[in-house]
Design a protein around this motif. Structure first.
Motif, short mmCIF file in Angstrom:
data_model
loop_
_atom_site.label_atom_id
_atom_site.label_comp_id
_atom_site.label_asym_id
_atom_site.label_seq_id
_atom_site.Cartn_x
_atom_site.Cartn_y
_atom_site.Cartn_z
N ASN A 360 0.80 -1.21 0.00
CA ASN A 360 0.00 0.00 0.00
C ASN A 360 0.84 1.27 0.00
O ASN A 360 1.90 1.32 0.62
N TYR A 361 0.33 2.29 -0.68
CA TYR A 361 0.84 3.63 -0.45
C TYR A 361 0.25 4.16 0.85
O TYR A 361 -0.88 3.84 1.21
N PRO A 362 0.97 5.03 1.55
CA PRO A 362 0.42 5.60 2.77
C PRO A 362 -0.79 6.49 2.51
O PRO A 362 -0.89 7.15 1.48
N LEU A 363 -1.68 6.48 3.46
CA LEU A 363 -2.83 7.38 3.48
C LEU A 363 -2.86 8.08 4.83
O LEU A 363 -2.67 7.44 5.87
N ILE A 364 -3.04 9.39 4.81
CA ILE A 364 -3.14 10.18 6.03
C ILE A 364 -4.50 10.84 6.05
O ILE A 364 -4.92 11.44 5.06
N GLY A 365 -5.19 10.74 7.16
CA GLY A 365 -6.49 11.38 7.31
C GLY A 365 -6.48 12.34 8.47
O GLY A 365 -5.88 12.07 9.51
N ILE A 366 -7.12 13.49 8.29
CA ILE A 366 -7.27 14.47 9.36
C ILE A 366 -8.76 14.74 9.51
O ILE A 366 -9.38 15.34 8.63
N LEU A 367 -9.34 14.30 10.60
CA LEU A 367 -10.77 14.42 10.85
C LEU A 367 -11.01 15.51 11.88
O LEU A 367 -10.52 15.43 13.00
#
Length: 506
Positions: A360-367
């Motif tokens: 996987n490529y990294p995923l960053i989430g900001i909620l």
């Protein structure tokens, strides 16, 4: 599957918010960058850390990225030598600097380095230990946990990483010290994995220690199967331990969360899951007092990232899964400088040079709103609320021996040359932008608690698909077993990091 079961109906939440809300999801497109392993925040920045084999410095290198609370990249750098240099954990400090732990084949041992608020290397030290797993600031220096021939080892370091003392915590027993935690000027705890004298199998392990390595008390928590701890969170009222269990729940592997007081006495323990496999890789405490657990779920038939929000009494308040067509998960969580929930993981099953190890490529989430009702759009992510069961876990607690005279061990720090490289500043691609809205919505909340059969249906599977992809078909592929790449041990740093270091001769 005995015990009290919470039946969670469809989650409907009263929302009233004005101004900046929603979520940002950012995909990191640099080739060779694997899933992030750690996240923390301080000094107005969110720090994300992981491993890369695409920087050109060496075989594998540590990477760090600093983001603003709205997801803008401040800097991104790689650190390492010519061999395999592995980041395992990071701790953001109040002055904006960060201290990083791991292991290095090119440097030859356990590894700790510190960077400034701009990512510049301040110092780098290597130690004659197996791996440095975790670190906290303490008494004008640091306390770190490592291992010596499988025995958990406490390192007392000064501000420059020099060794002030080193102690074998359980001199006659092996254990894996996953995380060290400390209250300001107070109690120190180590959480990890240790064979239970009662069950004879790997269980969660929690110990209170002193700065000079004495073990005040230690306990294991688990069942007759296998329990593996992946993260822990300390607050003024207790400790939260998360990972997976094969002893309790409704599937072969379920998320296990154990909440103790500051003396290690169990307040509650819950197994959360479906007939498929679920587990938690990370936990963080929000300013509201809620606990957020992040990990992976196969409840929809494919590997999806999974967020579960609990109160500190173990009641599940809301949950969601999301991801693409491939293998998706959450590896790290932290609460941002302004109370945001920041998650880091991988999504969409992209392939890179790690082959079957990480895809996987990294995923960053900001909620910015942890109601989980407004996650924005983009990244071709399908957001679902599949049914889960929440069950009391009747865990077995075993007392371990206190250690009043821990043996000292000779651990030597030596300066290690640290090569650094600026990463491409275009590596972040926002596939979902936060939304500015003024919205009022009112719905009902339905939550029923009671005794139900273990085969009773639970909740609703509410599916919404965001972004260019519009299909809502749920895949019915076969369950991925725990022994392969899709199993619990393969998707977290506990498995990835030692494997990378063992493969140094390949």
């Amino acid at each position: 599957m005995k015990g009290r079961i919470a039946l969670i109906g469809s989650v409907m939440i009263l929302l009233l918010f004005t101004g900046f809300s929603g979520a940002s999801f950012i995909e990191v497109k640099m080739p060779g960058l694997t899933s992030p392993i750690a996240a923390d925040s301080s000094g107005g920045s969110v720090i994300i850390g992981g491993i890369s084999n695409g920087t050109g410095l060496g075989d594998f290198d540590a990477f760090l990225m600093a983001l603003t609370p709205n997801g803008t990249l401040r800097w991104a750098k790689a650190y390492g030598g010519s061999g395999r240099d592995i980041l395992y954990s990071l701790k953001a400090l109040p002055d904006g600097s960060s201290v990083v732990t791991g292991g290095s084949t090119s440097l030859g041992g356990g590894w700790v380095f510190r960077v400034g608020s701009d990512g510049s290397a301040l110092w780098s030290k290597v130690y004659n230990v197996d791996m440095v797993y975790s670190i906290v600031p303490y008494s004008n220096g640091f306390l770190a946990v490592s291992s010596t021939s499988g025995i958990p080892t406490l390192l007392s370091l000064d501000q420059d990483g020099n060794v002030r003392g080193a102690y074998l915590l359980t001199p006659n027993e092996t254990a894996l010290p996953v995380k060290i935690m400390a209250l300001p000027g107070g109690q120190i705890f180590i959480a990890g994995i240790k064979n239970s004298p009662k069950t004879g199998s790997p269980d969660f392990w929690l110990a209170q220690i002193t700065p000079d390595g004495k073990v005040v008390w230690q306990r294991t928590y688990g069942g007759n199967g296998t329990e593996k701890l992946y993260d822990a969170e300390l607050d003024g009222a207790g400790v939260t331990l998360v990972g997976y269990t094969s002893s309790f729940g409704s599937g072969a592997v379920d998320l296990l969360v154990v909440r103790t007081d500051l003396s290690g006495r169990v307040k509650w323990a819950k197994a959360v899951g479906s007939p498929m496999e679920e587990w938690a890789n990370a936990v963080t405490l929000l300013p509201s007092g809620d606990l957020v657990l992040g990990g992976i779920s196969y409840s929809t038939g494919e590997a999806q990232a999974w967020l579960v929000v609990m109160d500190t009494w173990g009641d599940v308040k809301r949950w969601i899964t999301f991801g693409g067509a491939g293998m998706d998960w959450i590896r790290a969580l932290t609460s941002g400088p302004n109370g945001e929930l920041v998650l880091a993981g991988g999504v969409d099953g992209k392939a890179n040079q790690l082959g079957n190890l990480v895809k996987n490529y990294p995923l960053i989430g900001i909620l910015r709103d942890v109601s989980l009702d407004d996650l924005g759009s983009g990244c071709s992510l399908a957001f679902r609320r599949p049914p889960f069961k929440v069950m009391d876990a009747n865990i077995s607690v075993a007392e371990g021996a206190a250690v009043s005279n821990p043996p000292s061990v000779s651990v030597v720090a030596r300066a290690a040359k640290l090569n650094t490289k600026n990463l491409n500043e275009e590596i972040l691609n926002a596939c979902s932008q936060a939304q500015t809205t003024t919205t009022t919505s009112s719905t009902a909340t339905t939550t029923t608690t009671g005794i139900i059969s273990t085969t009773a249906p639970l909740g609703e599977d509410t599916t919404t698909t965001s972004g260019p992809t519009t299909t809502t078909t749920t895949t019915t592929s076969s369950k991925k077993g725990g022994g392969g790449i899709c199993g619990p041990a393969a998707l977290i740093g506990l498995a990835i990091v030692p494997l990378l270091l063992r493969r140094r001769g390949e």
